[in-house]
Write a protein that holds these residues in place. Structure first.
Motif, short mmCIF file in Angstrom:
data_model
loop_
_atom_site.label_atom_id
_atom_site.label_comp_id
_atom_site.label_asym_id
_atom_site.label_seq_id
_atom_site.Cartn_x
_atom_site.Cartn_y
_atom_site.Cartn_z
N LEU A 317 29.97 58.89 61.80
CA LEU A 317 30.78 60.39 62.08
C LEU A 317 31.29 60.25 63.75
O LEU A 317 30.39 59.79 64.04
CB LEU A 317 29.68 60.91 61.80
CG LEU A 317 30.65 62.79 61.70
CD1 LEU A 317 31.26 62.93 60.68
CD2 LEU A 317 28.74 63.74 61.74
N VAL A 318 33.03 60.14 63.15
CA VAL A 318 33.07 60.68 64.55
C VAL A 318 33.64 61.59 64.39
O VAL A 318 33.75 62.36 65.64
CB VAL A 318 34.35 59.04 64.89
CG1 VAL A 318 35.46 59.66 65.75
CG2 VAL A 318 33.43 57.74 65.17
N LEU A 338 29.45 65.96 68.43
CA LEU A 338 29.09 66.22 69.21
C LEU A 338 29.01 65.14 70.69
O LEU A 338 29.14 65.23 71.40
CB LEU A 338 27.59 66.77 69.02
CG LEU A 338 26.96 67.44 70.36
CD1 LEU A 338 27.11 68.53 70.90
CD2 LEU A 338 25.63 67.80 69.19
N HIS A 339 28.14 63.76 70.05
CA HIS A 339 27.66 62.44 70.55
C HIS A 339 29.11 61.66 70.28
O HIS A 339 28.22 60.70 69.68
CB HIS A 339 26.69 62.59 69.98
CG HIS A 339 25.98 63.47 70.58
ND1 HIS A 339 25.00 63.35 72.31
CD2 HIS A 339 24.37 64.38 69.71
CE1 HIS A 339 24.32 64.62 71.99
NE2 HIS A 339 24.62 64.30 70.84
N ALA A 340 30.47 61.69 70.48
CA ALA A 340 31.07 60.69 70.43
C ALA A 340 32.77 61.11 71.35
O ALA A 340 32.56 62.79 71.55
CB ALA A 340 31.99 61.23 69.03
N ARG A 363 33.96 56.04 71.67
CA ARG A 363 33.02 55.69 72.08
C ARG A 363 31.83 56.42 72.60
O ARG A 363 31.71 57.86 72.35
CB ARG A 363 33.31 55.56 73.81
CG ARG A 363 33.74 56.24 75.05
CD ARG A 363 34.05 56.14 76.10
NE ARG A 363 34.27 57.16 77.20
CZ ARG A 363 34.36 56.64 78.82
NH1 ARG A 363 34.94 55.44 79.19
NH2 ARG A 363 35.05 58.11 79.42
N GLY A 364 30.27 55.79 72.73
CA GLY A 364 29.39 57.08 73.08
C GLY A 364 28.30 56.87 72.17
O GLY A 364 28.51 54.84 71.95
N PRO A 365 26.91 56.90 72.00
CA PRO A 365 25.89 56.85 71.47
C PRO A 365 25.91 56.59 70.17
O PRO A 365 24.72 55.17 69.09
CB PRO A 365 25.45 57.43 71.73
CG PRO A 365 25.14 58.83 71.94
CD PRO A 365 26.83 58.59 72.29
N ASN A 366 27.04 57.21 69.58
CA ASN A 366 27.38 56.60 67.45
C ASN A 366 28.01 54.92 67.96
O ASN A 366 28.02 54.83 66.46
CB ASN A 366 27.94 57.58 67.20
CG ASN A 366 29.02 57.80 67.42
OD1 ASN A 366 29.24 57.90 69.17
ND2 ASN A 366 30.50 58.25 67.19
N ILE A 367 28.24 54.46 68.58
CA ILE A 367 29.03 52.90 68.67
C ILE A 367 28.28 52.01 68.35
O ILE A 367 27.33 51.47 69.34
CB ILE A 367 30.21 53.11 69.55
CG1 ILE A 367 30.86 53.95 69.66
CG2 ILE A 367 31.21 51.73 69.53
CD1 ILE A 367 31.75 54.54 68.24
N THR A 368 28.79 50.91 68.03
CA THR A 368 27.89 49.65 67.81
C THR A 368 27.99 49.30 69.61
O THR A 368 28.76 48.77 69.46
CB THR A 368 28.32 48.70 66.95
OG1 THR A 368 27.13 47.69 66.41
CG2 THR A 368 29.58 47.64 66.41
#
Length: 508
Positions: A317-318, A338-340, A363-368
């Motif tokens: 989810l982005v 929220l986190h992206a 980018r963000g903590p959700n990115i591999t």
């Protein structure tokens, strides 16, 4: 030994042991959190002691959807192993490439995949066969024989460690492995649960394949994190999906589909009588969704299908629409999660203006953290910490994201960029069109022109002239397809994306 902070299943097995966790629709099996945890511990014990699986080792799963696959994923978490979720629709040589890339120590496969496994050249050291239905099998024997008291769980994992390895669909070339870390799963859960009202009371329906991020992460894992209940469908069936959505005992509240799923449900004879009143969040992603399809659900079912954007590399989810923007801006992918973070970039590396089309970067903590064993791709697709998605997109003045099309599907006609998804949305509004895709074909005068590939609805008699006439006045002249061909069915991958590479190979 106390469970680790990120072990969602272990927490709910203690806190909510009797709550329903998973229902395997094909076998009719039902598991509470305690029962699911018990089977996971037994599988982890077998993998550890009979197969030698340790932290960092890979365990492959080649199977249709079943609770066995979820058990494998959670067993890997107990060992610090990485679960490699294999696409069962691939051919043996394609799987050989992935097996040589991931090098799994063990593989769990179900009976439908047995001929595929036999045809593969690259094999795991340990193979465990299952029916996927709870019937007698080496898999069930292994669980029955394992003593979970002997399990030595991994205790030094961090959120930066990989939980699973998902290979991209490879619609434009060789698939690449995208590690899914615990941090990614957690960030995606937070991104999803608030906007979609996913709680302990949520009941999910998962019909997309678990080897794809959409099947795994939207929303099986977020519902697991919250302590909710998921119905797991072995393969998507539009009639069965409509039955479950309508069934008050099933109580389905939450699910995600790709546009093809919603299209096929809307074309099913049971659609008119189906009851969507219990659905809290119906979402769509994976490809641009034709506006006429969204509008038909809103009008006939009073259901607001909220579009989002995501991909394997983003967990997924982005962005996501809220209910208001879904009605006011059908076709947008909503606003940033929220986190992206996201932005749209021009080809020269500068940031695009509002409503200017460019390439979407996130980018963000959700990115591999990067592709598996692919430093070349990592160097090309990450720039200053931003991941280049390969999607053509624009951000409007309100900050809503519009996915125009895949960057590689765009073609240039007479110097103008044409994004097929925009043309396809217009084609879907023509009565008699059951399915449609547009590709660019070489043209001596314009460089490229559009070729519309149409699947007629049953009994429809539309022809090329009718299709082109329908586009006239609805699209700029350079966007109107110059030719139309009719086929029986569009080629799609397991998540419903049209395989335009196959169309190009067959028709151009």
């Amino acid at each position: 030994m106390a469970p680790r902070h990120y072990d969602w299943l272990a927490y709910h097995a203690r806190a909510n042991p009797a709550r329903p966790c998973l229902t395997d629709l094909a076998s009719g099996r039902h598991f509470t959190y305690r029962q699911h945890d018990e089977r996971v511990r037994r599988l982890a014990t077998h993998l550890q002691h009979a197969c030698g699986v340790a932290k960092g080792d890979r365990v492959a799963v080649l199977a249709l959807n079943s609770t066995d696959g979820v058990e494998a994923l959670n067993a890997c978490a107990r060992l610090g192993a990485i679960c490699v979720l294999l696409n069962w629709r691939l051919a043996a040589p394609e799987l050989d490439f992935i097996m040589s890339d991931a090098e799994p120590k063990a593989m769990i496969h179900d009976r439908e995949a047995a001929p595929l496994v036999e045809a593969m050249q690259r094999r795991a050291l340990h193979e465990i066969a299952t029916t996927g239905l709870g019937r007698p099998s080496p898999y069930e024997d292994a669980l029955a024989a394992a003593d979970p008291a002997h399990l030595d769980p991994c205790t030094d994992l961090t959120h930066d460690d990989a939980w699973s390895l998902i290979y991209t669909s490879g619609t434009t070339g060789r698939p690449k492995g995208g590690p899914q870390t615990y941090a990614m799963a957690f960030a995606n859960t937070i991104n999803a649960c608030g906007p979609l009202q996913i709680t302990q009371a949520s009941v999910g329906l998962t019909f997309l394949p678990l080897f794809h991020t959409a099947g795994l992460n939207t929303y099986l894992l977020p519902i697991l994190h919250q302590g909710g209940h998921t119905h797991l469908m072995r393969m998507f069936d539009p009639g069965e999906a409509l039955r479950l959505i309508s069934d008050p005992e099933a109580g389905v509240t939450t699910f995600l589909g790709v546009p093809a799923n919603y299209l096929f449900m809307s074309q099913h004879p049971d659609f008119a009588a189906s009851d969507w009143s219990r659905v809290v969040s119906a979402t769509v992603g994976g490809a641009p969704t034709p506006r006429p399809l969204l509008i038909s659900y809103a009008q006939s079912k009073n259901v607001v299908i909220r579009q989002g954007f995501g991909m394997t590399e983003t967990s997924p989810l982005v962005s996501l629409q809220d209910a208001e923007s879904a009605l006011a801006k059908p076709g947008s992918a909503g606003r940033c999660a929220l986190h992206a973070e996201l932005k749209v970039m021009r080809e020269d590396g500068t940031e695009a203006d509002p409503d200017e089309t460019g390439e979407l970067c996130v980018r963000g903590p959700n990115i591999t953290p990067g592709y598996w064993k692919r430093p070349d791709a990592n160097a090309a697709e990450w720039v200053d910490g931003w991941f280049k998605t390969g999607d053509a997109a624009r951000l409007d003045a309100d900050g809503d994201l519009w996915i125009v099309d895949r960057w590689k599907d765009m073609y240039i006609s007479g110097g103008e960029n044409v994004y097929p998804a925009e043309v396809e949305s217009v084609l879907f509004a023509l009565e008699g069109v059951a399915d449609a895709a547009v590709i660019g074909k070489p043209d001596d005068r314009w460089g490229e022109v559009g070729l519309a590939v149409i699947v007629r609805a049953e009994g429809a008699a539309i022809d090329e002239a009718a299709v082109i006439a329908h586009c006239d006045g609805r699209l700029a002249r350079y966007k109107i397809p110059k030719a139309v061909t009719f086929i029986d069915v569009l080629p799609r991958n397991a998540t419903g994306k049209v395989l335009k590479r196959e169309l190009r190979d067959a028709l151009l």
